[in-house]
Design an enzyme around this catalytic site. Structure first.
Site, short mmCIF file in Angstrom:
data_model
loop_
_atom_site.label_atom_id
_atom_site.label_comp_id
_atom_site.label_asym_id
_atom_site.label_seq_id
_atom_site.Cartn_x
_atom_site.Cartn_y
_atom_site.Cartn_z
N CYS A 271 0.79 -1.24 0.00
CA CYS A 271 0.00 0.00 0.00
C CYS A 271 0.82 1.28 0.00
O CYS A 271 0.81 2.03 -0.97
CB CYS A 271 -0.92 0.00 1.22
SG CYS A 271 -2.11 -1.33 1.17
N1 NAD Z 1 -2.38 -6.20 1.91
C1 NAD Z 1 -2.82 -5.20 2.65
O1 NAD Z 1 -2.45 -5.07 3.82
C2 NAD Z 1 -3.82 -4.19 2.11
C3 NAD Z 1 -4.40 -3.28 2.99
C4 NAD Z 1 -5.34 -2.37 2.53
C5 NAD Z 1 -5.68 -2.37 1.18
N2 NAD Z 1 -5.08 -3.24 0.31
C6 NAD Z 1 -5.50 -3.22 -1.10
O2 NAD Z 1 -6.34 -4.34 -1.35
C7 NAD Z 1 -6.15 -4.82 -2.69
C8 NAD Z 1 -5.77 -6.29 -2.67
O3 NAD Z 1 -4.53 -6.45 -2.01
P1 NAD Z 1 -4.04 -7.83 -1.39
O4 NAD Z 1 -2.90 -7.49 -0.51
O5 NAD Z 1 -5.19 -8.60 -0.82
O6 NAD Z 1 -3.54 -8.58 -2.71
P2 NAD Z 1 -3.14 -10.13 -2.85
O7 NAD Z 1 -2.17 -10.20 -3.97
O8 NAD Z 1 -2.78 -10.68 -1.52
O9 NAD Z 1 -4.49 -10.85 -3.29
C9 NAD Z 1 -5.14 -10.59 -4.49
C10 NAD Z 1 -5.79 -11.88 -4.99
O10 NAD Z 1 -6.53 -11.55 -6.18
C11 NAD Z 1 -6.42 -12.64 -7.07
N3 NAD Z 1 -6.77 -12.18 -8.42
C12 NAD Z 1 -6.05 -11.42 -9.26
N4 NAD Z 1 -6.76 -11.19 -10.40
C13 NAD Z 1 -7.95 -11.81 -10.25
C14 NAD Z 1 -9.10 -11.95 -11.07
N5 NAD Z 1 -9.16 -11.38 -12.26
N6 NAD Z 1 -10.14 -12.67 -10.60
C15 NAD Z 1 -10.08 -13.25 -9.39
N7 NAD Z 1 -9.02 -13.17 -8.56
C16 NAD Z 1 -7.97 -12.45 -8.99
C17 NAD Z 1 -4.98 -13.09 -6.90
O11 NAD Z 1 -4.80 -14.43 -7.36
C18 NAD Z 1 -4.80 -12.96 -5.38
O12 NAD Z 1 -5.13 -14.16 -4.72
C19 NAD Z 1 -5.08 -3.92 -3.29
O13 NAD Z 1 -5.69 -2.86 -3.98
C20 NAD Z 1 -4.37 -3.36 -2.07
O14 NAD Z 1 -3.76 -2.10 -2.34
C21 NAD Z 1 -4.17 -4.17 0.76
#
Ligand code: NAD
Length: 437
Positions: A271
């Protein structure tokens, strides 16, 4: 609306979570614990298999929780996107990284939108949770979702509600962090609030999709800028012989008007190093610079170089060069007590150390081996700690201050420590063995 609320109250609503990562899985857990049926969608077959066998894929969601969700029938993961037809709400939690040129990489939002569009049903609620620039939901997501003929705000409902997940935070979990919600229409917002209200402690409706998107960006810019400020002050104070950590502790006693931020070896995670640049990119379309963000980025990305310079200096004091020295990096995760190494400054540190000819190993209790990242492939495995092995390194560099580390024991056995997290502050007699960086 009344029908939607009744359906929620009777727990007849089926929630689809698209993207089962660090954000999607805890969110699915909250709805499942609230007694709603959740279908988790992901393109990663391996992840889906693991989850359906009742095991977790991330450290801060326990295996027992996933087992329970699966056993009670509240949760099932799938790669079969056609099942999106069967859910009442689709919560999109896919990644939003930057491209090589540090511009928003919308490929995951676009591909998931295309998938949803294929199966979109009248009356469904779609909520984007991924962090992104203001305008994404209406400018990128809505047109794709409407490509099949259904109209947003009329035939289906569209909202944005940013995830505020903070892995490793012992005081808050997904369910206890209030959730900001913006809708395309008031009804869209009300529907999303009603749904989140079943699993999340409080919802905060705002007037538009863009206000909700901007709120999330503000939160992350705020952290990014404040961390950069203390990082810069760390260097300035160090030159003056003042310990920034002591200064922050003292300033924190002010009961108002001051919030403590802490310096480190650089910024990590999915992030804070990334999201502010989503706004920078969007602001350029309006002819506006985002000087705070650019400056903060510049300072934060220079921090690993500062840590390396301090390491070189510390070795120099002992008549050694970094070239040929053995260095052990403690902590690979981007922050303490988690298993996520995305954008971790430890990676940058290891690469810089290697470039300068050091022989580098790492230890991280939560990351037994490195896996390929978008821009890095370290190909390393975590070394087991022992008193003898610690003493075998010319320098031990504390990059991530995991709580599991016994810092007294580490200080006792290492020959020289460079501490980028103030992890050894409480160790008696750390004295000249520890250099803060
Ligand atoms: N990790 C954090 O602490 C955090 C905190 C707040 C916000 N965010 C935001 O949340 C969002 C997700 O982050 P994350 O850390 O969970 O990512 P991540 O990479 O851990 O998980 C994302 C998942 O989405 C799946 N994916 C990708 N394309 C896809 C599709 N077309 N259809 C279905 N599944 C699909 C991937 O295989 C993966 O399992 C981002 O925008 C991030 O900035 C993350």
């Amino acid at each position: 609306m009344r029908q939607w609320k009744r359906k929620i109250a009777n727990k007849e609503v089926v929630v689809g979570v698209l993207g089962l990562g660090y954000v999607g899985l805890p969110l699915a857990r909250e709805f499942a614990s609230a007694g709603l049926r959740v279908i988790g969608f992901d393109i990663d077959e391996k992840k889906v298999k693991i989850l359906n066998s009742g095991r977790s894929i991330i450290r801060h969601v326990a295996h027992s929780q996933v087992r329970q969700m699966v056993k009670t029938g509240c949760f099932r993961a799938t790669t079969d996107m056609a099942r999106l037809k069967k859910v009442d709400a689709i919560l999109v939690c896919v990644p939003t990284p930057l491209t090589q040129n540090r511009e928003p990489d919308m490929q995951f939002i676009i591909s998931s939108a295309k998938t949803i569009a294929k199966y979109l049903q009248p009356g469904q609620l779609v909520v984007l949770e991924s962090t992104t620039y203001p305008g994404t939901t209406s400018e990128v997501l809505a047109p794709i979702l409407q490509s099949g003929g259904l109209k947003a705000g009329k035939d289906f409902h569209l909202a944005y509600s940013p995830e505020r997940e903070d892995p490793g935070n012992r005081d808050f979990t997904t369910g206890t962090i209030p959730k900001v919600v913006g809708g395309l229409t008031k009804k869209c917002c009300d529907m999303a609030c009603a749904l989140y209200g079943t699993a999340i402690v409080r919802t905060i409706p705002v007037s538009s999709l863009e206000a909700a998107e901007a709120a999330k960006i503000l939160e992350n810019v705020y952290r990014c800028v404040n961390i950069a400020m203390v990082n810069e002050l760390k260097i300035v104070f160090d030159r003056m012989g003042i310990d920034i950590w002591e200064v922050i502790k003292a300033a924190s006693t002010k009961p108002f008007g001051f919030k403590a931020f802490y310096p480190g070896p650089g910024l990590g995670g999915h992030c804070i190093p990334i999201d502010p640049f989503y706004l920078t990119w969007k602001a350029r379309q309006y002819g506006m610079p985002t000087r705070f963000i650019e400056l903060a980025g510049e300072i934060n990305t220079s921090m690993p170089h500062y840590v390396i310079a301090k390491t070189i200096e510390a070795l120099n004091e002992r008549k050694k060069s970094l070239k040929g020295s053995k260095v052990l990096v403690l902590g690979l995760a981007y922050k303490k007590d988690i298993d996520d190494l995305r954008e971790s400054p430890s990676i940058e540190l290891i690469e810089l150390l290697r470039q300068k000819g050091a022989k580098v190993d790492y230890n991280d209790p939560y990351i037994p081996r490195t896996h390929k990242q978008r821009q890095h492939d370290l190909r390393m495995t975590s070394k087991k700690l022992s008193a003898r092995m610690l003493a075998a390194y010319d320098v031990v560099l504390i990059s991530t201050d995991h709580s599991d580390y016994d810092y007294d024991w580490i200080v006792k056995n290492a020959r020289l420590l460079v501490d980028a997290r103030n992890a050894t502050a409480a160790v008696c007699g750390a004295g000249k063995k520890v250099v803060k960086a």
